[in-house]
Design an enzyme around this catalytic site. Structure first.
Site, PDB file in Angstrom:
ATOM      1  N   GLY A 119     -36.065  46.870  -3.540  1.00  0.00           N
ATOM      2  CA  GLY A 119     -34.707  47.401  -3.544  1.00  0.00           C
ATOM      3  C   GLY A 119     -34.600  48.579  -4.497  1.00  0.00           C
TER       4      GLY A 119
ATOM      5  CD  GLU B 257     -27.828  46.636  -7.373  1.00  0.00           C
ATOM      6  OE1 GLU B 257     -26.916  46.215  -8.065  1.00  0.00           O
ATOM      7  OE2 GLU B 257     -28.503  45.919  -6.602  1.00  0.00           O
TER       8      GLU B 257
END
Lengths: 329, 171, 735
Positions: C698, C701
């Site tokens: 991911g 963020e």
């Protein structure tokens, strides 16, 4: 927003008469302050008299001054070549204010009449606001104050006048021409605003139905230079924490004459006469610059959130004086 | 008194709080009868069905609602619909020409100058004026004169790149 | 999970333009705020002006006489709702307006419904509410400390012994303020009922969580609830939870038998859709003279609301980034009469990293050691120090080395205030970053058609991260098609269920579900092959789809057109359903690694007026396999901007006596504008992660993590002044 009647007269006399005749009526110009306040429910006129089609737009350049129609936008005034040459700090203050979109809407007359950004003033669910409702108290003093004033204020109200361009305008002693129910009159900006510590609920000397039609801005004499320093957290699109407008005429390495006003610190745009007097006819001296700033800020009323502004304003003025006198050193 | 509120029809109590607006939107004449309170943003979105113009704050603080009125960029959330009577309004729906997308639209896609896309119509309308204003001469100028348009996804670098690209192409 | 590695590389990784770009640049992408249904009414939320107590009276009779007003709902007439069901990272905090109880200033207490938004707004302004106020709990010192489910205490070794053994010790308290997610798109929904069937257009980050919540709380079958989110104007976590406004709109629509649109205002976005709560961190780090860490202790607290706890995760990264034998983390929260918190981009990690990476810089200074060298000396790159098991991948060292090279770190004069340009003090700072691996369940269906095109369907959302595009690219590679032949449909809860966009988990989750779906599609197509087909008898992993044909994987010339396979059974399409099949971690013998990064920042400070400008950022990220270079870079750029905002501007202020948000507008709550942002250099390093077939990590963020600390460390380098409280504003920077 409360429902309102909408008129759009095409002559100044009609507009003034329309507002004067109705105690709940008000003028509407660029709308950047007013429409926002109406949405917030802070300002609830029954009738809006839209003046944007009145013939009050444009700049007349005379030898000693500019006559600026009150509906001239901030962008239009900033684009005027004479402003760039002879009123540099006015142009800088204009272009450092708001965003291009807002400057295309906001009129110069409206800018002088902008209401404080205080979030307690702008939130009608907060009951304590002496500016909105006399004798109700001041929530800002006891809560979160950062974008608030430290000069011309006391515990009854610490509302800031957040205009940038009004700061150099008061330094050059511009004046406004006002049409009202009792005729036309001229008001120097130095006598236009009312300090919060002189009555929090009254912001200026205009009466109901008075309409600013023109702003007359004296040009700085040849040989003067001017500049506006704006200090804020963000690099753009933010009101000033502090600002300094300085115009001066150097006489060798001496400051011949000087005009100073400060922004971000006062309940009204703040003319710094004490500093001018301390610096006029003196040599370039950083220590004296700081002393001049301290003299202006000596009367500051602070709360914990605004205490830093005293020092910051002194530094802002000193930095701007250093910048503007550097070429002479 | 001359006003534009009073029209040929006799005003009823309800009519006093409505206004007829004759305007030109994206080159086509438009007539709206709206509540006087209606902002230009609301008229465009709710009356004209042009939802490309976005409401990000409704307080003049984000730039998402940027449109052109008489060729200048303004915030439609702080302008009353009544105030564009007789004026020309351009929205993102009218940005493309008959021959295809506006160069900025292509450059924004090429440079990935958006993520969620919500601020994009306002960015594009602002940028189109920026070019006309002659303020795309440097990255610093582009950044300063585009600062009235917030992008919470943070696509600023790519927005600058896209505008720079088009500015160079049109030099 | 299939053992075979997918063939990726024709489209995956390429920086193709967003497939949804044309909709976004023409204004035709429909966000929930753009939805208008016939007969639709408009609802406006009224919020409380006290932080604690009960509503004793709301006089609605006067409001109902106002033009256009159709209804006013309060706790007295709003429908009774069932309790919120648990859903992953997205539960409804409460069932709203079930009683008059008030737990925070700004809580929903009434809903006004009218024919137009103007009428509803004006009526809402005129509402008169009477309260029985109670003393609020607003001071953290008066609250009870609680633990958080996601943030258990951790401990390894003996931190006191490590402290005692250290040659050099640092210890300080660091704070972060409340930040508000503030996606630019105002959140809101349009709800419409047809009997027991509900359709809702919303700005949720997770369609299925909203569907489940609405079905349970309104007591209707889940099959009858449908959520549409083709586009949403950002979220950054604010769209994860099933906030009361959605339930209020649905309840009003049901009672009135008309579609109801409810949009929040910007000030309400500060109160009603969550925030990153403020936090305080007490950190102690000890090291030997050579920089070897001997102990780390991280004690953190954050604020929660009365009814809904914070996510926490403040200490989640601390045990994992550095090799250190003695580490303890303790995390607590305090419940106060404050608005509901939620996740905000890099929740917890962004705050905890600020504390730890600032403390590491302090340690480097005390040691007289280069901050980068201190990191390189201690980073845990092979094994997870908390479990002792190998990482599935970890390129944090490469992040540091590549970043240092690009930035020119070796030219740094280590002495504070040593680099000047005229009046300006120049500072260079760095920080390392990690972000936990998170991979919630997703499903997807891949369908091929006789005309050679394909569709992917999943109830996922694209919050601007690029889900539309990356899954299109991936599917194109898996099926041997051009991306233009692949149609990815998302944002509809009737599609195969998907995880939310959140926790940087969707790309990994969904990409692996699609890989699994294609494997099943291949099986389904094989099932169609006749006995005399050259593919007969092969298994799903022995074949691949290429250019509209099913081919032998080891000999692509052996191929049967999919159209022929379909026609042979009188079919017009074939589908494969897939889901994420997370490996058994124990059997895999590894720890699922998240993303890593290193941030290098240059600041220029005018010490006289406290003006700070970020002049350069180099951000290097180990993101595993990058599905689209262009869009991945955008994620890092955007998160960097968020990090600059966290470092310098963002600070949601609260009136101490009432709990009212004091600066809830975009004019008063500052986010970074274009002029605040320098040209950011964003680079990816590392290899595809070996934990899942897609190899992704991911990256939504991680880009934010480390920026604030790197800026703060640069400030120290520039000025010699150590700032430990965010945001770093002018009043702290005047020298």
């Amino acid at each position: 927003m409360r429902a309102f009647l909408y008129d759009r007269p095409t002559a100044v006399g009609e507009a003034v008469a329309a507002v004067a005749a109705d105690p709940q009526a008000a003028f509407l110009a660029g709308g950047t302050t007013q429409v926002d306040l109406m949405k917030d429910g802070v300002w609830t006129p029954d009738r809006l008299v839209d003046i944007t089609r009145l013939p009050l737009r444009g700049i007349l350049v005379e030898s000693q001054q500019l006559k600026v129609g009150a509906l001239t936008t901030m962008e239009q005034l900033a684009a005027e070549p004479v402003v760039e040459q002879r009123l540099t700090f006015v142009r800088e203050a204009l272009l450092l204010g708001a965003s291009v979109q807002l400057r295309n809407m906001a009129t110069i007359g409206g800018n002088l009449l902008q209401r404080t950004r205080c979030r307690y003033f702008r939130d009608p669910t907060v009951s304590a606001c002496n500016r909105r409702s006399p004798d109700s108290g001041c929530a800002a003093v006891d809560n979160v104050a950062r974008m608030h004033a430290v000069l011309g204020v006391d515990e009854r109200c610490i509302a800031l006048h957040a205009s940038d361009v009004a700061v150099p305008l008061i330094a050059v002693e511009a004046s406004v021409l006002v049409d009202g129910p009792s005729g036309q009159r001229r008001i120097p900006l130095t006598e236009f605003w009312v300090r919060a510590d002189e009555g929090p609920s009254i912001e200026n000397v205009l009466g109901h139905g008075d309409l600013i039609t023109e702003i007359d801005i004296p040009l700085l004499p040849q040989g003067w230079r001017s500049g506006y320093l704006k200090v804020r957290d963000r690099a753009s699109y933010e009101f000033a924490l502090t600002s300094a407008a300085v115009a001066l005429q150097m006489d060798g390495d001496m400051i011949g004459d000087i005009r100073i006003a400060l922004g971000g610190v006062g309940s009204v745009p703040w003319r710094a006469r004490e500093a001018e007097e301390m610096l006029r006819g003196t040599h370039v001296d950083p220590v004296r610059f700081e002393q001049a700033g301290r003299a202006v800020m000596a009367s500051a009323f602070t709360v914990p959130g605004t205490a830093f502004k005293v020092d910051l304003a002194v530094r802002t003025l000193s930095r701007q004086l250093l910048t503007m006198t550097e070429a002479s050193r | 008194m001359k006003t534009t509120r009073t029209t040929a029809r006799a005003p009823s109590a309800q009519d006093q709080y409505t206004v007829d607006v004759f305007t030109v939107v994206n080159g086509a004449p438009a007539q709206w009868r709206v509540d006087t309170r209606t902002t230009l943003l609301e008229a465009l979105r709710d009356t004209a069905g042009l939802t490309g113009t976005k409401r990000g704050c409704d307080q003049g603080a984000c730039g998402a609602c940027t449109v052109h009125v008489d060729g200048q960029r303004v915030l439609s959330c702080l302008m009353l619909a009544a105030q564009v009577d007789g004026r020309q309004v351009t929205t993102v729906e009218g940005l493309a020409g008959e021959l295809g997308p506006h160069p900025l639209q292509e450059a924004f896609m090429r440079h990935d100058a958006f993520q969620c896309g919500f601020c994009t119509p306002g960015q594009l309308m602002s940028a189109a004026c920026l070019l006309r204003e002659g303020r795309a001469g440097s990255d610093a100028d582009i950044r300063e004169y585009m600062s009235g348009n917030l992008c919470r996804c943070g696509a600023y670098d790519n927005i600058v790149a896209a505008i720079r690209d088009v500015a160079k192409g049109t030099d | 999970m299939t053992a075979t590695k997918p063939d990726l590389g024709t489209w995956v990784g390429k920086g193709i333009d967003r497939v949804d770009g044309p909709h976004k640049v023409t204004g035709s992408a429909p966000y929930s705020s753009d939805i208008a249904l016939p007969g639709m009414l408009h609802a406006v939320v009224v919020t409380s002006t006290i932080p604690a107590g009960t509503v004793t009276k709301i006089d609605t009779s006067a409001l109902l006489t106002l033009p256009g007003v159709r209804a006013v709902f309060t706790h007295e007439n709003f429908p009774r709702l069932n309790a919120p069901p648990p859903v992953l990272f997205g539960e409804a905090p409460v069932a709203p307006m079930q009683d008059g109880r008030i737990t925070f200033h700004g809580q929903e207490i009434a809903v006004v419904v009218a024919d137009t938004p103007q009428e509803a707004t004006e009526a809402a302004r005129l509402i008169e509410v009477t309260y029985a106020a109670e003393p609020p709990l607003l001071d953290p010192a008066g609250g009870r400390l609680e633990t958080l489910a996601l943030s258990p205490d951790t401990s390894r070794g003996d931190t006191e012994a490590g402290w005692a053994a250290a040659d050099v010790r640092v210890g300080a308290t660091y704070t972060t303020p409340e930040n508000t997610n503030n996606p630019l798109g105002l959140m809101g929904c349009v709800a419409a009922w047809d009997g027991d069937h509900l359709e809702i257009h919303d700005s949720t980050q997770g369609t299925n969580a909203l569907r489940t919540t609405l079905a349970v709380m309104f007591g209707v079958p889940e099959s009858g609830v449908r959520v549409h989110v083709p586009y949403l104007g950002g979220g950054f976590g604010a769209g994860l939870n099933q906030w009361p406004y959605k339930l209020l709109a649905a309840g009003a629509a049901r009672e009135l038998g008309r579609p109801v649109k409810l949009m929040l205002t910007r000030p309400q976005m500060f109160k009603l859709v969550g925030h990153r709560p403020s936090s305080e961190h007490q950190v102690r780090i000890g090291a030997a003279r050579d920089g070897t860490l001997t102990m780390i202790e991280h004690r953190a607290t954050c604020l929660s609301s009365i009814d809904f706890p914070a996510v926490g995760l403040l200490t989640s990264g601390t045990p994992h980034l550095y090799q250190c034998p003695n580490v303890a983390t303790v995390e607590r929260t305090v419940r106060l009469n404050r608005r509901y918190p939620t996740s905000m981009r890099a929740p917890g990690e962004a705050e905890g990293n600020w504390a730890i990476e600032t403390a590491m810089d302090e340690l480097a200074h005390e040691l007289g050691m280069d901050p980068l060298e201190l990191r390189l000396h201690n980073l845990a790159t092979e094994l997870d120090p908390a479990t002792g098991k190998p990482w599935s991948s970890n390129a944090v060292i490469e992040c540091c080395r590549v970043g240092a090279e690009l930035f020119g770190w070796s030219r740094r004069d280590p002495r504070p205030s040593s680099m000047r340009e005229g009046d300006l003090l120049i500072g260079w700072g760095m920080a390392t970053a990690g972000f936990f691996a998170y991979m919630p369940m997703s499903q997807a269906r891949v369908t091929v058609y006789a005309d050679g095109t394909a569709a992917v369907r999943s109830a996922a959302t694209d919050i601007g991260t690029g889900t539309y595009t990356i899954i299109t690219q991936l599917t194109a590679d898996l099926l041997g098609l051009h991306p233009q032949q692949v149609d990815f449909q998302l944002g509809d809860s009737d599609l195969p269920a998907s995880a939310h966009s959140g926790g940087s988990g969707l790309a990994s989750s969904l990409s692996n579900a699609v890989i699994d779906a294609v494997s099943h599609l291949q099986g389904a197509l094989l099932d169609l092959a006749a006995e005399d087909s050259p593919l007969h008898g092969l298994g799903p992993d022995d074949v691949v789809c290429r250019d509209g044909a099913l081919c032998r994987r080891d000999d692509l010339s052996v191929r049967v057109p999919i159209a022929d396979l379909l026609a042979g059974q009188s079919l017009v399409e074939a589908s494969g359903d897939g889901r994420l099949r997370p490996p058994d971690a124990a059997a895999a013998g590894m720890v699922h690694a998240g993303a890593y990064g290193a941030r290098f920042v240059e600041v220029a400070i005018d010490p006289m007026i406290g003006r700070l400008r970020v002049r350069r950022v180099v951000s290097v990220t180990d993101g595993g396999r990058i599905l689209n270079q262009k869009l991945a870079r955008s994620q890092i750029l955007g998160a960097t901007v968020g990090g600059i905002g966290q470092a310098l501007f963002e600070d949601t202020l609260t009136d101490p006596g009432t709990g009212r948000v004091a600066n809830g507008t975009f004019g008063d709550y500052l986010v970074a504008v274009n002029a605040d942002v320098p040209e950011i250099e964003a680079v990816f390093v590392g290899e595809p992660d070996r934990y899942t077939p897609s190899g992704t990590k991911g990256i939504g963020e991680i880009g934010l993590v480390g920026i604030a600390a790197a800026i703060g460390n640069a400030v120290f380098h520039a000025t010699g002044r150590r700032l430990r409280d965010l945001p770093m504003t002018i009043d702290q920077l005047m020298m």
